[in-house]
Design an enzyme around this catalytic site. Structure first.
Site, short mmCIF file in Angstrom:
data_model
loop_
_atom_site.label_atom_id
_atom_site.label_comp_id
_atom_site.label_asym_id
_atom_site.label_seq_id
_atom_site.Cartn_x
_atom_site.Cartn_y
_atom_site.Cartn_z
N ASP A 8 0.87 -1.16 0.00
CA ASP A 8 0.00 0.00 0.00
C ASP A 8 0.92 1.23 0.00
O ASP A 8 2.08 1.13 0.40
CB ASP A 8 -0.86 -0.06 1.28
N ASP A 10 -0.08 5.24 0.72
CA ASP A 10 -0.30 6.22 1.79
C ASP A 10 -0.56 5.55 3.14
O ASP A 10 -1.44 4.70 3.26
CB ASP A 10 -1.48 7.13 1.40
N ASP A 16 0.51 9.53 5.51
CA ASP A 16 -0.76 9.88 4.86
C ASP A 16 -1.24 11.24 5.37
O ASP A 16 -1.92 11.32 6.39
CB ASP A 16 -1.80 8.79 5.14
N GLN A 52 -6.27 5.76 -5.48
CA GLN A 52 -6.07 7.22 -5.62
C GLN A 52 -7.38 7.88 -6.03
O GLN A 52 -7.51 8.46 -7.11
CB GLN A 52 -4.93 7.48 -6.63
N CYS A 89 -5.64 2.86 -8.60
CA CYS A 89 -7.05 2.98 -8.95
C CYS A 89 -7.44 4.46 -8.86
O CYS A 89 -7.43 5.03 -7.76
CB CYS A 89 -7.92 2.15 -8.01
O1 LIG Z 1 -3.37 4.01 1.08
P1 LIG Z 1 -3.45 4.03 -0.41
O2 LIG Z 1 -4.34 2.98 -0.99
O3 LIG Z 1 -2.07 4.02 -1.05
O4 LIG Z 1 -4.06 5.46 -0.83
C1 LIG Z 1 -5.11 6.03 -0.05
C2 LIG Z 1 -5.24 7.46 -0.43
O5 LIG Z 1 -5.56 7.48 -1.79
C3 LIG Z 1 -6.29 8.22 0.32
O6 LIG Z 1 -7.37 7.37 0.60
C4 LIG Z 1 -8.45 8.06 1.15
O7 LIG Z 1 -9.46 7.16 1.25
P2 LIG Z 1 -10.56 7.09 0.09
O8 LIG Z 1 -9.89 6.72 -1.22
O9 LIG Z 1 -11.20 8.45 0.01
O10 LIG Z 1 -11.43 6.01 0.61
C5 LIG Z 1 -8.07 8.69 2.48
O11 LIG Z 1 -7.74 7.68 3.42
C6 LIG Z 1 -6.87 9.60 2.25
O12 LIG Z 1 -6.41 10.13 3.47
C7 LIG Z 1 -5.75 8.85 1.57
O13 LIG Z 1 -4.73 9.73 1.26
MG LIG Z 2 -3.03 3.29 2.94
ZN LIG Z 3 -10.58 1.46 -9.94
#
Ligand SMILES: O=P(O)(O)OC[C@@H](O)[C@H]1O[C@@H](OP(=O)(O)O)[C@@H](O)[C@@H](O)[C@@H]1O
Ligand SMILES: [Mg+2]
Ligand SMILES: [Zn+2]
Length: 189
Positions: A8, A10, A16, A52, A89
């Site tokens: 993963d 963030d 994050d 994303q 994504c």
């Molecule tokens: O942790 P990965 O998968 O690498 O990326 C997650 C991020 O795209 C964002 O995902 C969001 O969730 P939502 O996508 O809004 O549910 C939130 O948690 C953000 O704070 C976070 O930066």
């Molecule tokens: Mg994450």
């Molecule tokens: Zn997707």
């Protein structure tokens, strides 16, 4: 077939700060690069799988994501770490334009991992999914990954969620040691 660590982004590889999309905001978690190097030396392919939805939400463009990703990729190469695959994504069901989709790639679904498994000839059973959210664990489980790991460097995780993962560690920095322990306990059996 090769084994992989599905990473993963963030909350696991970098702090994050919420929808990170610029170099200024991108802070590698302490010890993360060294951990990736060690895992690579243990013959794990390294595959980034990141939601994303900030793209679909209109917070930043796919182009901005790609620019940051190129910088991340080169920063790692500079330190001797090669990412074997980068999957993301950009979708969200309530997003805008072409990104408004109920897709199969957004974790907890396993689409990104499945694509990597096929592209890179990965043995899911021998592989690890590491992330900071339940959705990461579920995505790993959806494709039959052998080991799921949660880290405490991201979103707060409840004890209920902790139970869903095979292992919970403080940070990705601790993953190489965990893998060594798992391998040595298998030998003893
Ligand atoms: O942790 P990965 O998968 O690498 O990326 C997650 C991020 O795209 C964002 O995902 C969001 O969730 P939502 O996508 O809004 O549910 C939130 O948690 C953000 O704070 C976070 O930066
Ligand atoms: Mg994450
Ligand atoms: Zn997707």
């Amino acid at each position: 077939m090769k084994k992989a660590v599905f990473l993963d982004r963030d909350g696991t590889l970098n702090i994050d700060h919420g929808y990170v999309h610029t170099i200024d905001q991108f802070q590698f978690i302490d010890g993360s690069i060294e951990a990736l190097k060690a895992l690579q030396e243990m013959d794990y392919a390294l595959v980034l799988v990141t939601n994303q939805s900030g793209i679909a939400r209109g917070y930043f463009t796919e182009e901005q994501f790609n620019q940051l990703t190129e910088w991340v990729d080169w920063s790692l190469e500079d330190r001797g770490v090669h990412l074997d695959g980068i999957y993301y994504c950009p979708h969200y069901p309530e997003g805008i334009g072409e990104y408004r989709q109920e897709c199969n790639c957004r974790k907890p679904k396993g689409g990104m991992l499945l694509e990597a498994i096929n592209d890179l000839n990965i043995d899911a059973k021998q592989s690890i999914m590491i992330g900071d959210k339940l959705d990461d664990v579920l995505a790993g489980r959806a494709v039959g990954v052998g080991c799921t790991v949660l880290v405490r460097t991201g979103k707060p995780i409840s004890t209920e969620i902790e139970k869903e993962a095979n292992y919970v560690i403080d940070s990705i920095a601790d993953l190489p040691e965990l893998v060594r322990q798992i391998h040595s306990s298998k030998f003893k059996k």
